[in-house]
Design a protein around this motif. Structure first.
Motif, short mmCIF file in Angstrom:
data_model
loop_
_atom_site.label_atom_id
_atom_site.label_comp_id
_atom_site.label_asym_id
_atom_site.label_seq_id
_atom_site.Cartn_x
_atom_site.Cartn_y
_atom_site.Cartn_z
N ILE A 1 2.89 6.26 0.66
CA ILE A 1 3.74 5.48 -0.24
C ILE A 1 3.27 4.02 -0.25
O ILE A 1 3.24 3.37 0.79
N GLY A 2 2.92 3.53 -1.44
CA GLY A 2 2.35 2.18 -1.53
C GLY A 2 0.96 2.17 -0.94
O GLY A 2 0.65 1.40 -0.03
N CYS A 3 0.09 3.02 -1.48
CA CYS A 3 -1.22 3.27 -0.85
C CYS A 3 -2.19 2.11 -0.98
O CYS A 3 -3.26 2.12 -0.36
N GLY A 4 -1.87 1.10 -1.79
CA GLY A 4 -2.77 -0.04 -1.93
C GLY A 4 -4.12 0.39 -2.46
O GLY A 4 -4.22 1.20 -3.39
N PHE A 5 -5.18 -0.11 -1.85
CA PHE A 5 -6.54 0.17 -2.33
C PHE A 5 -7.12 1.47 -1.76
O PHE A 5 -8.31 1.74 -1.91
N GLY A 6 -6.29 2.27 -1.09
CA GLY A 6 -6.68 3.63 -0.75
C GLY A 6 -7.42 3.81 0.56
O GLY A 6 -7.97 4.88 0.80
N GLY A 7 -7.42 2.81 1.42
CA GLY A 7 -8.15 2.94 2.68
C GLY A 7 -7.68 4.10 3.53
O GLY A 7 -8.50 4.86 4.08
N LEU A 8 -6.37 4.26 3.65
CA LEU A 8 -5.84 5.36 4.46
C LEU A 8 -6.16 6.71 3.81
O LEU A 8 -6.56 7.66 4.50
N LEU B 1 -1.76 12.67 -1.35
CA LEU B 1 -1.50 11.89 -2.55
C LEU B 1 -1.11 10.45 -2.20
O LEU B 1 -0.24 10.23 -1.35
N GLY B 2 -1.75 9.50 -2.87
CA GLY B 2 -1.34 8.11 -2.76
C GLY B 2 -0.44 7.75 -3.93
O GLY B 2 -0.70 8.14 -5.07
N LEU B 3 0.63 7.02 -3.65
CA LEU B 3 1.56 6.57 -4.68
C LEU B 3 1.53 5.05 -4.72
O LEU B 3 1.74 4.40 -3.70
N GLU B 4 1.22 4.50 -5.89
CA GLU B 4 1.06 3.04 -6.02
C GLU B 4 1.65 2.60 -7.35
O GLU B 4 1.39 3.22 -8.39
N ILE B 5 2.41 1.52 -7.32
CA ILE B 5 3.11 1.07 -8.52
C ILE B 5 2.26 0.13 -9.38
O ILE B 5 2.47 0.02 -10.59
N ARG B 6 1.27 -0.54 -8.80
CA ARG B 6 0.48 -1.54 -9.53
C ARG B 6 -0.63 -0.86 -10.33
O ARG B 6 -1.37 -0.04 -9.80
#
Length: 288
Positions: A105-112, A126-131
């Protein structure tokens, strides 16, 4: 006028770069400077998001194309948050062979996401990102990594979705679908009047409990002591969670990845900051 022209030129360069990197066959990793975005977004704003009316009507095929298994089925179109059920129309939805089991949740630039993908090759993440721009960056990053590792079949199990988790988490995931939820370096919202925007709260913890299966884990990490205490306090107070003992926490390989692979985690490391970690296990529901 000169400043406006400079901004326009920079915007045009970003658009041209993104168009070029999304061309078929391009496997170059994207560069962050072409995905400019504010650090935070107000989750209560109208972001004109698209979301499914229910998890069964979510089309995952574009995010995980290598897992598509059969012919499309008639479903309904996802509804923008300004729409009503009357606005829905028939849509062909393709099924995939696995369910998403891990959400960042809020994965940012996907590093994790990128670090977890090879360590959990049989699990959809799955990464979830609002921006908007940040989501595009992660999409292009995943596409490039898939192309670079096509023979090894890596990174096919990871995807990213633009979404507002605070509003629509149960629209994407069924009850008990997830085994892991990661909440890494969330916006601390320091001012008391903005605490309602924090991603951990009594209400949201109930939604995490809904989508997590019994035994599933919520992973939290932050460099803000006050926010760490807030998250611990709210999860401890929730009847569906118990805190994972520190010995078990430190033995979890996902914790080491979470500490070192996110962009925020690397930034904290560079500044010699302290990272506060807490894990919470989803308990069995009591018998009726």
């Amino acid at each position: 006028m000169g400043g406006d022209k400079i901004k326009k030129d920079k915007r045009q360069k970003r658009e041209e770069y993104r168009a070029a990197i999304r061309q078929e066959g391009v496997s170059e990793l994207p560069r962050k400077k072409f995905y400019r975005q504010r650090a935070h977004a107000n989750p209560f704003s109208d972001h004109q998001l698209i979301y499914p009316p229910s998890p069964d009507q979510m089309d995952w095929s574009s995010l995980f194309p290598h897992y598509v298994v059969d012919e499309p089925q008639d479903q309904q179109t996802p509804a923008p948050e300004t729409s009503t059920s009357q606005d829905l129309a028939p849509l062909k939805v393709k099924r995939i062979s696995k369910d998403v089991e891990v959400a960042d949740i809020g994965c940012g630039f996907g590093g994790l996401l990128i670090a977890l993908a090879p360590t959990m090759p049989d699990t959809l993440i799955l990464g979830l990102e609002i921006r908007v721009s940040v989501t595009h960056f992660v999409e292009d990053r995943i596409k490039a990594l898939r192309a670079q590792n096509d023979e090894a079949k890596l990174y096919r199990n990871v995807g990213v979705l633009r979404a507002n988790t605070m509003k629509f988490l149960p629209n994407f995931f069924r009850k008990g679908q997830l085994s892991k939820i990661f909440i890494c370096f969330p916006d601390p919202h320091f001012k008391a009047r903005k605490h309602k925007q924090r991603i951990v709260s009594t209400t949201l913890n109930s939604e995490y409990a809904y989508v997590l299966r019994p035994g599933g884990i919520v992973y939290t990490i932050t460099d803000v002591p006050n926010l760490h205490e807030w998250m611990v306090q709210h999860f401890d107070a929730h009847p569906s969670f118990e805190r994972v003992p520190e010995e078990e926490q430190e033995a979890d390989p996902c914790v080491a990845i979470m500490r070192t692979e996110t962009e925020e985690g690397k930034k904290v490391e560079r500044h010699k900051g302290e990272k506060h970690v807490a894990l919470f296990r989803r308990l069995e529901d009591p018998a009726w």
